[in-house]
Design a protein around this motif. Structure first.
Motif, PDB file in Angstrom:
ATOM      1  N   LYS A 100       0.840  -1.323  -0.108  1.00 58.35           N
ATOM      2  CA  LYS A 100      -0.037   0.263   0.150  1.00 58.35           C
ATOM      3  C   LYS A 100       1.060   1.066   0.355  1.00 58.35           C
ATOM      4  CE  LYS A 100      -4.340  -2.448   2.134  1.00 58.35           C
ATOM      5  NZ  LYS A 100      -4.697  -2.232   3.603  1.00 58.35           N
ATOM      6  N   GLU A 101       1.676   1.151   0.823  1.00 57.75           N
ATOM      7  CA  GLU A 101       2.792   2.366   1.091  1.00 57.75           C
ATOM      8  C   GLU A 101       3.320   2.412  -0.460  1.00 57.75           C
ATOM      9  OE1 GLU A 101       3.967   5.658   2.585  1.00 57.75           O
ATOM     10  OE2 GLU A 101       2.538   4.250   4.037  1.00 57.75           O
ATOM     11  N   MET A 102       3.823   1.281  -1.467  1.00 62.27           N
ATOM     12  CA  MET A 102       4.404   1.528  -2.342  1.00 62.27           C
ATOM     13  C   MET A 102       3.990   2.473  -3.433  1.00 62.27           C
ATOM     14  SD  MET A 102       7.470   0.447  -2.033  1.00 62.27           S
ATOM     15  CE  MET A 102       8.241  -1.168  -3.230  1.00 62.27           C
ATOM     16  N   ILE A 103       2.389   2.015  -3.612  1.00 61.54           N
ATOM     17  CA  ILE A 103       1.531   2.322  -4.352  1.00 61.54           C
ATOM     18  C   ILE A 103       1.327   3.716  -3.739  1.00 61.54           C
ATOM     19  CG2 ILE A 103      -0.925   2.315  -5.060  1.00 61.54           C
ATOM     20  CD1 ILE A 103      -1.031  -1.203  -4.844  1.00 61.54           C
ATOM     21  N   ASN A 104       1.197   3.943  -2.839  1.00 60.47           N
ATOM     22  CA  ASN A 104       0.821   5.720  -2.169  1.00 60.47           C
ATOM     23  C   ASN A 104       2.037   6.932  -2.591  1.00 60.47           C
ATOM     24  OD1 ASN A 104      -1.639   5.026  -1.490  1.00 60.47           O
ATOM     25  ND2 ASN A 104      -0.588   4.525   0.796  1.00 60.47           N
ATOM     26  N   ARG A 105       3.049   5.555  -2.913  1.00 59.29           N
ATOM     27  CA  ARG A 105       4.080   6.503  -2.872  1.00 59.29           C
ATOM     28  C   ARG A 105       4.786   6.481  -4.674  1.00 59.29           C
ATOM     29  NH1 ARG A 105       7.210   8.226   1.234  1.00 59.29           N
ATOM     30  NH2 ARG A 105       6.348   8.175   3.507  1.00 59.29           N
ATOM     31  N   SER A 106       3.696   5.503  -5.197  1.00 59.52           N
ATOM     32  CA  SER A 106       4.261   5.270  -6.702  1.00 59.52           C
ATOM     33  C   SER A 106       5.731   5.105  -6.956  1.00 59.52           C
ATOM     34  CB  SER A 106       4.541   6.590  -7.301  1.00 59.52           C
ATOM     35  OG  SER A 106       3.058   7.181  -7.673  1.00 59.52           O
ATOM     36  N   LEU A 107       5.905   3.972  -6.149  1.00 55.49           N
ATOM     37  CA  LEU A 107       7.302   2.964  -6.573  1.00 55.49           C
ATOM     38  C   LEU A 107       7.369   2.302  -6.479  1.00 55.49           C
ATOM     39  CD1 LEU A 107       8.759   4.447  -2.444  1.00 55.49           C
ATOM     40  CD2 LEU A 107       9.306   5.148  -4.865  1.00 55.49           C
ATOM     41  N   ARG A 108       8.532   1.450  -7.356  1.00 53.62           N
ATOM     42  CA  ARG A 108       8.257   0.082  -8.153  1.00 53.62           C
ATOM     43  C   ARG A 108       9.241  -0.760  -6.910  1.00 53.62           C
ATOM     44  NH1 ARG A 108       9.992   3.212 -12.345  1.00 53.62           N
ATOM     45  NH2 ARG A 108      11.669   2.488 -12.296  1.00 53.62           N
ATOM     46  N   GLN A 111      13.336   0.440  -7.328  1.00 49.14           N
ATOM     47  CA  GLN A 111      13.780   2.031  -6.781  1.00 49.14           C
ATOM     48  C   GLN A 111      14.329   1.531  -5.845  1.00 49.14           C
ATOM     49  OE1 GLN A 111       9.537   3.948  -7.528  1.00 49.14           O
ATOM     50  NE2 GLN A 111      11.122   4.637  -8.934  1.00 49.14           N
ATOM     51  N   ILE A 112      15.486   1.067  -5.223  1.00 51.35           N
ATOM     52  CA  ILE A 112      15.817   0.802  -3.898  1.00 51.35           C
ATOM     53  C   ILE A 112      16.009   1.928  -3.066  1.00 51.35           C
ATOM     54  CG2 ILE A 112      17.602  -0.326  -2.945  1.00 51.35           C
ATOM     55  CD1 ILE A 112      15.313  -2.458  -3.636  1.00 51.35           C
ATOM     56  N   LEU A 113      16.620   3.376  -4.024  1.00 50.18           N
ATOM     57  CA  LEU A 113      17.213   4.151  -2.917  1.00 50.18           C
ATOM     58  C   LEU A 113      16.429   4.911  -2.825  1.00 50.18           C
ATOM     59  CD1 LEU A 113      20.343   5.545  -5.203  1.00 50.18           C
ATOM     60  CD2 LEU A 113      20.186   4.233  -3.221  1.00 50.18           C
ATOM     61  N   GLU A 114      15.234   4.930  -3.726  1.00 52.24           N
ATOM     62  CA  GLU A 114      13.522   6.290  -3.458  1.00 52.24           C
ATOM     63  C   GLU A 114      13.223   5.016  -1.796  1.00 52.24           C
ATOM     64  OE1 GLU A 114      14.950   5.368  -6.412  1.00 52.24           O
ATOM     65  OE2 GLU A 114      14.401   7.100  -7.437  1.00 52.24           O
ATOM     66  N   ILE A 115      13.479   3.787  -1.708  1.00 60.13           N
ATOM     67  CA  ILE A 115      12.804   3.039  -0.847  1.00 60.13           C
ATOM     68  C   ILE A 115      12.577   3.636   0.485  1.00 60.13           C
ATOM     69  CG2 ILE A 115      12.296   1.155  -0.435  1.00 60.13           C
ATOM     70  CD1 ILE A 115      11.265  -0.109  -2.911  1.00 60.13           C
ATOM     71  N   LEU A 116      14.456   3.285   0.495  1.00 63.48           N
ATOM     72  CA  LEU A 116      15.061   3.422   0.923  1.00 63.48           C
ATOM     73  C   LEU A 116      15.163   5.153   2.275  1.00 63.48           C
ATOM     74  CD1 LEU A 116      18.641   1.481   0.268  1.00 63.48           C
ATOM     75  CD2 LEU A 116      16.750   0.862   2.640  1.00 63.48           C
ATOM     76  N   GLY A 117      15.211   5.885   1.168  1.00 67.29           N
ATOM     77  CA  GLY A 117      15.279   7.059   1.323  1.00 67.29           C
ATOM     78  C   GLY A 117      13.370   7.522   1.551  1.00 67.29           C
ATOM     79  N   SER A 118      12.140   7.059   1.774  1.00 67.68           N
ATOM     80  CA  SER A 118      10.955   7.367   1.983  1.00 67.68           C
ATOM     81  C   SER A 118      10.638   6.369   2.874  1.00 67.68           C
ATOM     82  CB  SER A 118      10.353   7.390   1.059  1.00 67.68           C
ATOM     83  OG  SER A 118       9.919   6.360  -0.395  1.00 67.68           O
ATOM     84  N   VAL A 119      10.170   4.835   2.583  1.00 69.62           N
ATOM     85  CA  VAL A 119       9.517   4.477   3.549  1.00 69.62           C
ATOM     86  C   VAL A 119      10.461   4.148   4.621  1.00 69.62           C
ATOM     87  CG1 VAL A 119       8.528   1.537   3.582  1.00 69.62           C
ATOM     88  CG2 VAL A 119       8.182   3.341   1.385  1.00 69.62           C
ATOM     89  N   ALA A 120      11.496   3.454   4.401  1.00 70.47           N
ATOM     90  CA  ALA A 120      12.865   3.175   5.105  1.00 70.47           C
ATOM     91  C   ALA A 120      13.487   3.962   5.806  1.00 70.47           C
ATOM     92  CB  ALA A 120      13.390   1.674   4.373  1.00 70.47           C
TER      93      ALA A 120
END
Length: 135
Positions: A100-108, A111-120
């Motif tokens: 759900k968080e990935m969908i809300n943030r439009s992340l695939r 996109q590891i750096l984006e995941i680390l910098g936003s969700v984690a």
């Protein structure tokens, strides 16, 4: 029975690799690594993706104790795989709340750096914080 950290976290060893085995284009983002101090954040270094490799470099102005996984402050670290220092911060991507968080943030998933910098970006278990920056 041998179990690796990636299995325990529900991740693949080839994090940053698409399910079909191909890698994504190098990301145009950089992940800035900060150390949390009582009243400040100190820039420690940056993680980037370059030529299908993860690259970690300390900031030129960093003075202090190095990160245990990257003991030589003057060295550039390169790897095809994301180091456990970073990967353990990523919750399993197949968890419902993560999806759900990935969908809300439009992340695939790739996109590891984006995941680390936003969700984690923040963890209660260590003094480092991640922030996204541009290359």
């Amino acid at each position: 029975m041998k179990i690796d950290i990636f299995s325990l976290l529900g991740l693949t060893k080839n994090i940053g690799t698409k399910p079909d085995g191909t890698t994504s284009k190098p990301q145009e983002m950089t992940l800035e690594v900060y150390k949390k101090l009582p009243n400040d954040l100190v820039l420690v270094g940056r993680l980037t993706c370059e030529e299908d490799e993860y690259v970690f470099r300390y900031d030129a102005d960093f003075v202090g104790e190095p990160i245990f996984a990257f003991p030589d402050v003057g060295k550039e670290y390169r790897s095809k795989y994301l180091w456990p220092f970073f990967s353990i911060r990523i919750p399993p991507l197949n968890r419902e709340d993560m999806r759900k968080e990935m969908i809300n943030r439009s992340l695939r998933d790739d996109q590891i750096l984006e995941i680390l910098g936003s969700v984690a970006k923040v963890s209660v278990t260590n003094p480092y914080e991640f922030q996204l920056g541009q290359m």
